[in-house]
Write an enzyme that holds these catalytic residues in place. Sequence first.
Site, PDB file in Angstrom:
ATOM      1  N   SER A 119       0.789  -1.242   0.000  1.00  8.72           N
ATOM      2  CA  SER A 119       0.000   0.000   0.000  1.00  8.72           C
ATOM      3  C   SER A 119       0.817   1.286   0.000  1.00  8.72           C
ATOM      4  O   SER A 119       0.236   2.375  -0.075  1.00  8.72           O
ATOM      5  CB  SER A 119      -0.956   0.014   1.199  1.00  8.72           C
TER       6      SER A 119
ATOM      7  N   LYS B 156       0.073   3.742  -2.685  1.00  2.98           N
ATOM      8  CA  LYS B 156      -0.974   4.764  -2.605  1.00  2.98           C
ATOM      9  C   LYS B 156      -0.431   6.188  -2.533  1.00  2.98           C
ATOM     10  O   LYS B 156      -1.189   7.146  -2.726  1.00  2.98           O
ATOM     11  CB  LYS B 156      -1.892   4.478  -1.415  1.00  2.98           C
TER      12      LYS B 156
ATOM     13  N   SER C 119      -5.894   3.459   4.491  1.00  2.06           N
ATOM     14  CA  SER C 119      -5.399   2.653   3.374  1.00  2.06           C
ATOM     15  C   SER C 119      -6.519   1.868   2.696  1.00  2.06           C
ATOM     16  O   SER C 119      -6.341   0.717   2.294  1.00  2.06           O
ATOM     17  CB  SER C 119      -4.297   1.692   3.844  1.00  2.06           C
TER      18      SER C 119
END
Length: 405
Positions: free
Chosen positions: A61, A64, A116
């Site tokens: 993640s 991101k 997230s």
Amino acid sequence: MKKTIIFILLLLFIYSGNSYNDVYARETPPSVSADSAVVLDATTGKVLYAKNPDSAYPPASTTKIMTALLTLENTNLNDKVIIGNNPPKVDGTRLGLLPGEEVTVKDLLYGLLLASDNDCAEALAEHVSGSSDKFAVKMNKKAKELGAKNTNFINPTGLFNEKHKTSAKDLSLIMRELCKNPEYSKIATTISYTIPPTNKSAKPRTVWNENRLVQKQSKYYYSGCEGGKTGYTIQSLHSYTAAATRNGETLIIALIHDKNKTFFPDSISLFNFGFNNFQLVKLYSKGDLVTTYSKNKLSVPLLAGSDFYYIREKDDKNLPHLIVKKENLNFKFFKVGDIVSKANVYFKGENIGELNLSSGISHGEKQILNSDIIENIIMKNKYIVPAAAVLLIVIAVFAIKKFIF
């Protein structure tokens, strides 16, 4: 023989004493669990610490941060996003978005960066590019623009794909760019955020920040942290990137492929190593006099076209030096503030950047015509013009005679 030995020892003592000021100690770099790690100075882009910096791994993640960067560059925070059919179906952590739901870009960014949430990532990608696949193309294009050489993004979430990879160096470059946007730090340092009710959800939804370096109650709280992003999947292991500022100096850390989940304490060690051992120095402020161009009685103050910084180890007394590009300014037109030359800046033998040089005066047609160089040209060639005229007359006479006779 004994006297000779004593004399040599005395010389060594004197030499070591004279050299003492040139020697400075530096902390031993910390050991970190991640397989790829970097500490980057955000102002200069210089890498201060590296462990396999260019080795590519699945970043989970931490992907991101690129999703956030492209969103901030291509949308307004108050834009309304209508959720399509795909975001609610995405795997992993989700906010609980529903098809047809209307949510602002701002609310989705909070869900993306604090909790997230993968459905927020998918929704933002579709809003920016129309589809997740098209957004991935934009992600890779932006990565290359930032200098990333070992990155290939497949999706906006970081969900595992064997072709979805980046390195700590590349991740730090993306984070560096993201931190230039003030909205990022505002969002990323918020501890919790409540998304208000929407047309599809009657209840508000609260998201919490997973980054412990900004949580004051956490043992990992780090003063000056301006945000960070965690990442984890079973295949990708743990990843983390963050930024922190102290005394006007901002450092970026990136850790990828950490099997031991020690990225929070490791990040603190890396930040401390960077701040304790390196110093950001401003060499020139915009408008400072750098040097003066002097030729044929033309004198042009050359000023720094922008602020210029370099980073050095603390207690390092070496100074940068400049090599100014050779330019002939005598026949150029320019105004005060125009960029008229460049200089390469070197520090300890390394080219650390290029500095634009602007003019401190104007130099136009009037100055050129009145300059000594024009006068010299005229004086040197005062006999050439009459001689050329006589030659042309002679040629013309011969031509006329030939034509008549």
